[in-house]
Design a protein around this motif. Sequence first.
Motif, PDB file in Angstrom:
ATOM      1  N   ARG A 176       0.821  -1.199   0.000  1.00 52.87           N
ATOM      2  CA  ARG A 176       0.000   0.000   0.000  1.00 52.87           C
ATOM      3  C   ARG A 176       0.854   1.247   0.000  1.00 52.87           C
ATOM      4  NH1 ARG A 176      -5.421   0.268   3.369  1.00 52.87           N
ATOM      5  NH2 ARG A 176      -5.812  -1.218   1.730  1.00 52.87           N
ATOM      6  N   ARG A 177       2.026   1.216   0.626  1.00 52.01           N
ATOM      7  CA  ARG A 177       2.881   2.385   0.727  1.00 52.01           C
ATOM      8  C   ARG A 177       3.890   2.438  -0.419  1.00 52.01           C
ATOM      9  NH1 ARG A 177      -0.179   5.607   3.635  1.00 52.01           N
ATOM     10  NH2 ARG A 177      -0.810   4.641   5.581  1.00 52.01           N
ATOM     11  N   SER A 178       3.593   1.873  -1.541  1.00 53.45           N
ATOM     12  CA  SER A 178       4.466   1.914  -2.702  1.00 53.45           C
ATOM     13  C   SER A 178       4.467   3.323  -3.275  1.00 53.45           C
ATOM     14  CB  SER A 178       4.016   0.899  -3.744  1.00 53.45           C
ATOM     15  OG  SER A 178       2.694   1.149  -4.127  1.00 53.45           O
ATOM     16  N   SER A 179       5.223   3.533  -4.343  1.00 50.42           N
ATOM     17  CA  SER A 179       5.370   4.866  -4.907  1.00 50.42           C
ATOM     18  C   SER A 179       4.028   5.422  -5.374  1.00 50.42           C
ATOM     19  CB  SER A 179       6.352   4.828  -6.073  1.00 50.42           C
ATOM     20  OG  SER A 179       5.798   4.095  -7.152  1.00 50.42           O
ATOM     21  N   LEU A 180       3.917   6.743  -5.340  1.00 47.80           N
ATOM     22  CA  LEU A 180       2.675   7.391  -5.739  1.00 47.80           C
ATOM     23  C   LEU A 180       2.279   7.070  -7.177  1.00 47.80           C
ATOM     24  CD1 LEU A 180       0.348   9.296  -5.103  1.00 47.80           C
ATOM     25  CD2 LEU A 180       1.845  11.211  -5.725  1.00 47.80           C
TER      26      LEU A 180
END
Length: 200
Positions: free
Chosen positions: A8-12
């Motif tokens: 979920r916290r991968s690159s925008l």
Amino acid sequence: MSEATLPRRSSLPARLVRLYGGLALYGTGIGLQVESGLGNDPWDVFHQGLAVRTGLSIGTVIIAVGALVMLLWIPLKQKPGIGTVSNVLFLGLFADAAIFLLPTPSHLVLQCLYVALGVVSIALATVLYIGAGMGPGPRDGIMTGLVRLGLSVRLGRFLIEITVLAAGWLLGGTVGVGTLVFALAIGPLTQLFTRWFPLT
């Protein structure tokens, strides 16, 4: 790292691809079910019923209903995200585009294929756009808001979907075998797709 294993916290940029790809696929799934003529999912029975009564396109109704549903977030103390706003603005556009581009099937086999592809598309799309972690859709937010008030997920979803289904049917939306297939298959299919596209 492949998109299938993106946290979920991968690159925008990767999250945006997942969000908008999911919304486009969801709109395609709506178009497939509508064009099948065999029955829509509960919300789209409602959207189609309103479209029949107002003369607006289904996509326009999806946008309008999404915006109105977001107003119900205020007493439920839900906070929208980029994904929520994008859902309101783009899902209806994608649905209208799919309905316009897809040929209407004239044979029962093709109609059944449309239903199957539609349900699979919506299940995968749900995992993609929710897994982007940028906020739930406006209709999903109502359910999570009710859960926060003490209702179970199952009861909250049942109450919402039976209400919009009944209202949509009374307005002239299409209820049929496609509606039943959606109800039975959407949960297991969504769970299946989380194996390859984790939500966390």
